[in-house]
Design a protein around this motif. Sequence first.
Motif, PDB file in Angstrom:
ATOM      1  N   LEU A  25       0.824  -1.208   0.000  1.00 43.65           N
ATOM      2  CA  LEU A  25       0.000   0.000   0.000  1.00 43.65           C
ATOM      3  C   LEU A  25       0.860   1.261   0.000  1.00 43.65           C
TER       4      LEU A  25
ATOM      5  N   ALA B 136       2.208   1.924  -3.324  1.00 39.18           N
ATOM      6  CA  ALA B 136       1.199   2.389  -4.281  1.00 39.18           C
ATOM      7  C   ALA B 136       0.646   3.771  -3.938  1.00 39.18           C
ATOM      8  N   LYS B 137       1.153   4.432  -2.908  1.00 35.52           N
ATOM      9  CA  LYS B 137       0.558   5.696  -2.446  1.00 35.52           C
ATOM     10  C   LYS B 137       0.804   6.861  -3.407  1.00 35.52           C
TER      11      LYS B 137
ATOM     12  N   LEU C 118      -3.405   3.103  -5.533  1.00 35.39           N
ATOM     13  CA  LEU C 118      -3.597   2.760  -4.117  1.00 35.39           C
ATOM     14  C   LEU C 118      -4.899   1.996  -3.924  1.00 35.39           C
TER      15      LEU C 118
ATOM     16  N   THR D 243      -4.659  -1.490  -5.472  1.00 31.08           N
ATOM     17  CA  THR D 243      -3.857  -2.368  -4.612  1.00 31.08           C
ATOM     18  C   THR D 243      -4.686  -2.864  -3.438  1.00 31.08           C
ATOM     19  N   TRP D 244      -5.510  -1.971  -2.881  1.00 31.24           N
ATOM     20  CA  TRP D 244      -6.381  -2.356  -1.769  1.00 31.24           C
ATOM     21  C   TRP D 244      -7.406  -3.402  -2.211  1.00 31.24           C
TER      22      TRP D 244
ATOM     23  N   TYR E  65      -4.538   2.052   5.366  1.00 33.24           N
ATOM     24  CA  TYR E  65      -5.105   2.406   4.051  1.00 33.24           C
ATOM     25  C   TYR E  65      -5.802   3.761   4.109  1.00 33.24           C
TER      26      TYR E  65
ATOM     27  N   LEU F 254      -3.401   6.630   4.168  1.00 34.86           N
ATOM     28  CA  LEU F 254      -2.825   6.853   2.840  1.00 34.86           C
ATOM     29  C   LEU F 254      -3.835   7.530   1.912  1.00 34.86           C
TER      30      LEU F 254
END
Length: 373
Positions: A237, A240-241, A247, A250-251, A268, A271
């Motif tokens: 995570l 991927a921010k 992001l 990815t979640w 999460y 972010l």
Amino acid sequence: MSSKIFKLFFFLSLGVLIGYLIHIDPGYILLDYNHYSLETSLWFGLTCLLILFIIGHFTLRLLNLTFNINKKIAKRKNLSHLKKHRNSLDTGLKYLAEGKWEKAKEKFIAGAKYHTDPTANYIGALKVAQAKGVNDIDNIIPEDESSTLINENLEIDLTKAKLFILSTQWDKAQAILEKSMQQHAKHPYVIKLLATTYQNQHDWEKIEALLPTIKKTKALTKDDLLQLKINLAKHNLVLAKTSAEELQQTWRNQPSDIRNDANTIACYCELLCSHKLTELAQNILEKKLKKSWHKSLLICYGNIAKQNAIEPLMRAEKWLKDHPDDAGLLLCLGTLSIKNQMQPKAEQYFKHAFKIEPTKATFSDCLNNAIFL
């Protein structure tokens, strides 16, 4: 004593009986062969046969001993070596228990030459290094004692790897464990130590590659495996921010058990706020709190709220009716009150939280918000 007397009486009686039988009739034996004949009494013939049997028996034993003399010597030598090996282990363990490190190490190393498999001796020497706190573990086993057997011994490698891990020498532990992994790809303990090493090295790519093997071999408990997956998910995570879309994707790619973990959800949501998606993060937290009440979600809810945002505070105060003595909720309310410039109210919430849960973590949260109790 009575047994000896009984045996003596028995043999005396037997001798008297035989003498009596000879006196009554000594018997007669005649052997005749090609003009040669031999005459004697029965009892004398039997005695000669017995003497011949005894002579033959001991002659055969002597011949057997002569032909197997080398084996006998080797056997005695092996027994002597086994005794010395056992004594070295016993004495080494005794010195180890008494804290006499050098003597223990000397005994373990000295006894290694008396056995074809000196694993126990070298593990003992490595345990001395662990107890002594020696970091230079490579030099514990002398080079002149090293052999293919030792260098490829799994037990010794695992012991050395554990000592390297305890002394935070991650690179050396990794080298040993990766070598062991090639030879014992399905050994659960090798995989467990390797996962621990990769985590401390923050080598998440290798952990992700190792994850299927961990699941297949059940090298970790369910809780440890879940924690490993959570740590890996947090890392992914964070990577991927840079992009809100990446992001969120990815979640969505995370398995359900990870997306239901409170700490991962909090990570999460924090972010998401870095991409100014605070309302989305708040909605996620509110939905999750309805299903699963968790302190980390509450702390995150207070932390991500914007300055002078009264709605999150009002919503959290409604939760107080159902959770009046929840330290996490009180800390959340204290943080929200500070963000709405309500210092006296915040101080009240923080003091109440610390009274309910007087821990270092609670006190740290209070200090982070500049409230000194």
